[in-house]
Scaffold this active site. Structure first.
Site, mmCIF file in Angstrom:
data_model
loop_
_atom_site.group_PDB
_atom_site.id
_atom_site.type_symbol
_atom_site.label_atom_id
_atom_site.label_comp_id
_atom_site.label_asym_id
_atom_site.label_seq_id
_atom_site.Cartn_x
_atom_site.Cartn_y
_atom_site.Cartn_z
ATOM 1 N N TYR A 1 -18.594 2.797 1.634
ATOM 2 C CA TYR A 1 -17.449 1.885 1.770
ATOM 3 C C TYR A 1 -17.735 0.539 1.118
ATOM 4 C CZ TYR A 1 -13.192 -0.475 2.839
ATOM 5 O OH TYR A 1 -11.880 -1.400 2.733
ATOM 6 N N ALA B 1 0.295 2.801 -1.638
ATOM 7 C CA ALA B 1 1.589 2.063 -1.078
ATOM 8 C C ALA B 1 2.232 2.831 -0.094
ATOM 9 C CB ALA B 1 2.561 1.605 -2.529
ATOM 10 N N SER C 1 1.360 3.586 2.959
ATOM 11 C CA SER C 1 1.107 2.811 4.183
ATOM 12 C C SER C 1 0.359 1.465 4.148
ATOM 13 C CB SER C 1 0.656 3.907 5.218
ATOM 14 O OG SER C 1 -0.943 4.163 4.685
ATOM 15 N N GLY C 2 0.041 0.896 5.352
ATOM 16 C CA GLY C 2 -0.755 -0.314 5.487
ATOM 17 C C GLY C 2 -0.508 -1.332 4.756
#
Length: 277
Positions: A163, A15, A17-18
């Protein structure tokens, strides 16, 4: 949007950023008590300030590094001590790792940060959670998940493949959680290609962020917030969503046998029983 918010407690990991921060701001404005989880104390503090400015109330802040499973266990203990009920658990923390890294726990970093750590946290909080939302990605199509070897990505390492493999795990985990935990509605989603700090150390990614039509974090967070608010009767439990619609992920990511194998391998890896105990 059918707004079911009120005075709920919503825990958002990643939480600082982004889309995690964008979702926290939106949910707080709607009246939810948001709880921010992040790794970097300074950025977490700044995120808390953003939420307070937007909602008028300062959120609770919890620091944890998902590259360290003992941090996740400590986080679960602190959350359990603080909240009898977590109405929504948002498993959003994650990373694109540009080079092969093995964590102190012995796992490839993106697999641990993106899958094993949230898997552990969810299991440790299961009896407190009312709903779970998991940030997956369309990048799951580039993955090559093998539950028998969660460190397979370390050989011939390619960042996007590693990823993508962890994002396959996110979708399979969500679907299997829905089967095993029918009392906890669970949903995964693709936020779109979002302009965030992901891959910030890569010049190629930084260039792409400037020239490609990336979404804003707020736009990327819309489906997350929608899934957190909708009546579960209108959603597909265990489903994968994009732009507020159910989507069919890669066929491999819908395989219930693979999901069950992943669950068993993950439980063994993080030291919990298959029933979460």
């Amino acid at each position: 949007m059918e707004d079911l918010t009120g005075r709920r407690t919503v825990v958002v990991t990643g939480a600082s950023s982004g889309i995690g921060l964008a979702a926290a701001v939106d949910l707080a404005r709607r009246g939810d008590r948001v709880v921010l989880v992040g790794r970097d104390p300074a950025r977490l503090q700044s995120a808390g300030d953003r939420v307070r400015e937007a909602s008028g109330e300062r959120p609770e802040l919890f620091r944890a590094d998902f590259a360290v499973l003992d941090d996740v266990r400590g986080l679960a203990e602190r959350l359990r001590a603080a909240y009898d009920r977590i109405d929504v658990l948002v498993n959003n923390a994650g990373a694109i790792v540009l080079r092969p890294v093995t964590t102190v726990d012995g796992f490839e970093l993106s697999m641990q940060a993106n899958h094993l750590a949230p898997f552990l946290l969810s299991n440790l909080l299961r009896d407190r959670v009312g709903r779970m939302v998991v940030t997956a990605s369309g990048a799951h199509r580039s993955g090559a998940l093998d539950p028998d070897d969660l460190n397979a990505s370390l050989r011939g390492y390619r960042p996007m493949r590693a990823y993508g493999t962890s994002k396959q795990a996110n979708i399979l985990f969500t679907a299997e959680a829905a089967r095993r935990w029918p009392e906890v509605p669970a949903y995964s989603f693709h936020p779109g290609v979002v302009r965030t700090r992901f891959g910030a150390d890569s010049r190629l990614v930084a260039l792409g962020m400037r020239v490609l039509p990336f979404r804003s974090p707020e736009r990327g967070a819309e489906t997350l917030v929608w899934l957190a608010n909708q009546d579960p009767a209108r959603l597909v439990d265990g489903g994968y969503y994009f732009d507020r619609r159910p989507r069919r992920p890669l066929r491999k990511a819908t395989d219930p046998r693979l999901a069950a194998r992943l669950w068993a391998a993950s439980a063994k890896a993080v030291g919990v029983g298959e029933d979460g105990a």
